[in-house]
Every structure is written in structure tokens, then in C-alpha cells.
Design an enzyme around this catalytic site. Structure first.
Site, PDB file in Angstrom:
ATOM      1  N   ARG A 178      11.615  -1.831  -2.876  1.00  0.00           N
ATOM      2  CA  ARG A 178      10.528  -1.265  -2.069  1.00  0.00           C
ATOM      3  C   ARG A 178      10.843   0.155  -1.608  1.00  0.00           C
ATOM      4  NH1 ARG A 178       7.309  -6.017   0.064  1.00  0.00           N
ATOM      5  NH2 ARG A 178       6.154  -4.675   1.460  1.00  0.00           N
ATOM      6  N   TYR A 190       8.760   3.430  -2.195  1.00  0.00           N
ATOM      7  CA  TYR A 190       7.583   3.583  -1.329  1.00  0.00           C
ATOM      8  C   TYR A 190       8.025   3.882   0.102  1.00  0.00           C
ATOM      9  CZ  TYR A 190       3.034   2.360   0.771  1.00  0.00           C
ATOM     10  OH  TYR A 190       1.836   2.381   1.457  1.00  0.00           O
ATOM     11  N   ASP A 191       8.921   3.030   0.641  1.00  0.00           N
ATOM     12  CA  ASP A 191       9.301   3.156   2.049  1.00  0.00           C
ATOM     13  C   ASP A 191       9.996   4.487   2.323  1.00  0.00           C
ATOM     14  OD1 ASP A 191       8.565   0.525   1.744  1.00  0.00           O
ATOM     15  OD2 ASP A 191      10.323  -0.344   2.708  1.00  0.00           O
ATOM     16  N   ASN A 233      -5.604 -10.937  -3.687  1.00  0.00           N
ATOM     17  CA  ASN A 233      -5.102 -12.041  -4.525  1.00  0.00           C
ATOM     18  C   ASN A 233      -5.691 -13.378  -4.086  1.00  0.00           C
ATOM     19  OD1 ASN A 233      -3.480 -10.524  -6.162  1.00  0.00           O
ATOM     20  ND2 ASN A 233      -1.563 -11.518  -5.607  1.00  0.00           N
ATOM     21  N   PHE A 234      -5.587 -13.682  -2.792  1.00  0.00           N
ATOM     22  CA  PHE A 234      -6.046 -15.003  -2.306  1.00  0.00           C
ATOM     23  C   PHE A 234      -7.549 -15.179  -2.538  1.00  0.00           C
ATOM     24  CE2 PHE A 234      -2.510 -16.018   1.088  1.00  0.00           C
ATOM     25  CZ  PHE A 234      -1.569 -16.017   0.082  1.00  0.00           C
TER      26      PHE A 234
END
Ligand code: NAD
Ligand code: UDP
Ligand code: UDP
Length: 311
Positions: free
Chosen positions: A140, A143-144, A188-189
């Protein structure tokens, strides 16, 4: 005003551009279409005060503008991890170019920073004075750390060259125009529930996030850009109501009347366990707070996805 929106054809950028065009500003929407789509701004293209430019912010860009919203950067882990070197370049070289542009033109510039600067936080809820707990070498990090370096650049251009900056730390935001294959949890969900596919919960689903509906978020960014000179931020913009991913999955199943089952998948590396903004500063400085409750925002988002051809 002449306003440049980088990442303007993405999820947040398209909503922001739409608002600014509606207010009558001249909007230049700059995008390289990495995760953004022309469909998102198709309805603006015929307007005389809207201009679409295909350009990558990692390369210099010369234009005369009064304000810059710097949103260019893929936001979903699957997209920002697909080409991590380009992700860091987008945040860092993109910030340098847009700050150079702001310095030359005297434009006020807002950076779309992120709650990811806090990493996997030990302080809960997160306040702006918390320095964060970020892995500098993980998956990550592109990005971070890219976003953290961009914040550094913003504050150094502010101190060194008196550039009028606004650093907004955006927390998880959802709504219409998220890409159905974007990979973020809300899209997604909903897509899985609508298609009757298994709902993919990563880990045991006990990790938390606080979800802000896009309309609220855009109001926050506009308010921050408009406050008087002298308040550079950083400022948290998000909805402080916290949910576990299991609670989110249950809400989505209920609102879609879906018979989808939950399946548990491996938790991605460095996935933050909890996240919730302290928005006291935004309330005080911007007189802003979110208004849309999760169920109401989810319903609007479900309506949007229901109309798409979800193959
Ligand atoms: P998005 O992926 O939908 O939009 C990003 C846009 O930037 C896309 O249109 C993409 O094509 C464009 N882009 C990427 N790299 C570029 C480059 N090098 N040059 C020009 N354009 C480029 O994501 P989003 O959710 O709309 O996020 C917008 C901004 O807000 C990002 O900077 C993101 O980091 C930040 N943010 C978003 C969230 C969220 O929950 N949506 C949370 C925190 C921060
Ligand atoms: N830049 C840009 N548009 C402008 C002005 C500058 O893209 O209108 C870029 C420029 O290419 C430079 C960067 O912004 O690489 C930083 O500009 P700055 O003036 O801070 O640095 P310098 O040009 O002195 O290296
Ligand atoms: N997540 C999940 N199932 C999915 C996608 C994401 O359980 O299909 C989880 C993910 O592990 C994280 C949370 O949902 O804990 C939010 O993920 P997202 O990628 O939306 O945003 P971020 O991790 O950047 O906050």
C-alpha cells in the site's frame, strides 16, 4: 473563475466538475483515463464552460487558472497496486507540477489527500495532529507514502513560496459513478449482491471503515476551497459513523433483497483494522458535516448500479 480539476473524469472528480460547471465556472477537466471514464462526464462535454483535456499530471501542464483541485490518482487498492511506480509518480511528480502551476499563476490549490496517511492507526478516531503508522515498503506504500510526500510538497510550497494550499484528508467515500470493477468494498458488495454472487468479505469482516456519501464529500471540498486564505489544513473530510465490513455486507444484502452468501477471503497485507475521522476541525472551520446516512446513500448507489449492464 477558471478552475482546473485533475482526475476530473474519475468518481469524485466528475461529481466535483458537475457542481463547478453548474455554478457557472469555466472548468478544465484533466485526466489520463487510467481509472476515469468519459461516461462520467459525457453529460458535461456539450457545455460551453467545460473543457476535457487528456493529459498525465506527471508531465508539466501550462494553463492560466484561478483554482486547482488536484484529484488525479487511482484510489482503489487494486488499481493503485497494479502499477505502483506510476502511482507514486502520479502523487509526487503530479503534486510538483500542479504546485509549480499554482506558484506561477497564483492559483489556490487543493490536494485530495487521504485517511491512508494515518496508515493502520493506533489513535481512534483519527485527528489531524496524528502522524500516522504507515509501512514504507509494503504493497500500500506507493499510495500512502506518495500521498504523504504530496502533503510535504504542499506544505513546503506554502512555506517557501506562499502558495495558497488546501490539504483535505478524504475518508472512504462512495456513491454513483464508482466503477463497478473498481474493487472498493461498497461497489464490490453492491455489484455482487445485485448479481447474486458471493459477497467477498476480506479477513473476518471485523475491520471498520466510516463511509461518506459523495454529495456530502463534495460539499466539504467546496467549502474548504472557499474559506479565507490562511487555513491550509490538513483537515479530515469524511463521515464519522463507523461500521464493520460485516455490518456493511448485511446492510447491502437487506437493501438489495439479495440471497447472496458471505464468503471469507484472505485479508490483504497492511489492511487498516479501524478507521474513523474526527471531524471537529471541519465543523469548526468549514461549518460542515455530512448529512446523508449510510442506508440512504447505499440506496442511491444501489439504484445507480441497478441501471448498469453488470456483466
Ligand atoms: P478514481 O480512480 O475514480 O479517480 C481518479 C482519477 O484520476 C481517474 O479519473 C484517473 O483516470 C485519474 N488519474 C490517475 N492517474 C492520473 C495521472 N497520472 N494523470 C491524470 N489523471 C490521472 O478515484 P476517486 O475515488 O475519484 O479519487 C479521487 C481522488 O480522491 C484521488 O486522489 C484519491 O486518492 C482521493 N481519495 C479518494 C477517496 C475515496 O474514497 N473515493 C478516499 C481518499 C482519497
Ligand atoms: N510547471 C507546470 N506548469 C506551470 C509551471 C510549472 O507544469 O505552469 C511544472 C514545471 O515543469 C516544474 C514544476 O512544475 O517542473 C515545478 O515548478 P517550480 O516552478 O516549482 O520548479 P522549477 O521550474 O523551478 O524546477
Ligand atoms: N473489503 C472487503 N471485501 C471486498 C473489498 C474490500 O472485505 O470485496 C475490505 C477491505 O479489506 C478493507 C475494507 O473493505 O478492510 C475497505 O476496502 P476498500 O478497498 O474499499 O478501501 P480502503 O481499504 O482503501 O479503505
Amino acid at each position: 473563475m477558471r478552475i482546473l480539476v485533475t482526475g476530473g473524469s474519475g468518481f469524485l472528480g466528475s461529481h466535483l466538475s458537475e457542481k463547478l460547471v453548474g455554478f457557472g465556472h469555466d472548468v478544465i477537466c484533466l485526466d489520463n483515463f487510467y481509472t476515469g471514464h468519459r461516461n462520467n462526464i459525457e453529460h458535461l462535454v456539450s457545455k460551453s464552460n467545460f473543457e476535457l483535456v487528456r493529459h498525465d499530471v506527471t508531465f508539466p501542464y501550462y494553463v492560466e487558472v484561478d483554482r486547482i483541485y488536484n484529484l488525479a490518482c487511482p484510489a482503489s487498492p487494486i488499481h493503485y497496486q497494479a502499477n505502483p511506480v506510476q502511482t507514486t509518480k502520479t502523487s509526487v511528480h503530479g503534486a510538483i507540477n500542479m504546485l509549480g502551476l499554482a506558484k506561477r499563476t497564483g492559483a489556490r490549490i487543493l490536494q485530495a489527500s487521504t485517511s491512508e496517511v494515518y496508515g493502520d492507526p493506533e489513535i481512534h478516531p483519527q485527528t489531524e495532529d496524528y502522524w500516522g503508522r504507515v509501512n514504507p515498503i509494503g504493497i500500500r506504500s506507493c499510495y500512502d507514502e506518495g500521498k504523504r510526500c504530496a502533503e510535504t510538497l504542499f506544505f513546503d510550497y506554502h512555506r517557501q513560496y506562499a502558495v495558497d494550499i488546501r490539504v483535505a484528508r478524504i475518508f472512504n467515500t462512495y456513491g454513483p459513478r464508482m466503477h463497478p470493477k473498481d474493487g472498493r468494498v461498497v461497489s464490490n458488495f453492491i455489484v455482487q449482491a445485485l448479481k447474486g454472487e458471493d459477497i467477498t468479505v476480506y479477513g473476518d469482516g471485523s475491520q471498520t471503515r466510516s463511509f461518506c456519501f459523495v454529495d456530502d464529500l463534495i460539499e466539504g471540498l467546496l467549502a474548504f476551497m472557499d474559506v479565507d486564505k490562511g487555513f491550509p489544513g490538513p483537515i479530515n473530510i469524511g463521515n464519522p459513523t463507523e461500521f464493520t465490513m460485516l455490518e456493511l455486507a448485511e446492510s447491502v444484502l437487506k437493501l438489495t433483497n439479495s440471497a447472496s452468501r458471505l464468503v471469507f477471503k484472505e485479508l490483504p497485507q497492511d489492511d487498516p483494522k479501524q478507521r474513523k475521522p474526527d471531524i471537529s476541525l471541519a465543523k469548526e472551520k468549514l461549518s460542515w458535516e455530512p448529512k446523508v446516512q449510510l442506508n440512504e446513500g447505499l440506496l442511491k448507489t444501489i439504484q445507480y448500479f441497478s441501471k448498469l449492464d453488470l456483466k
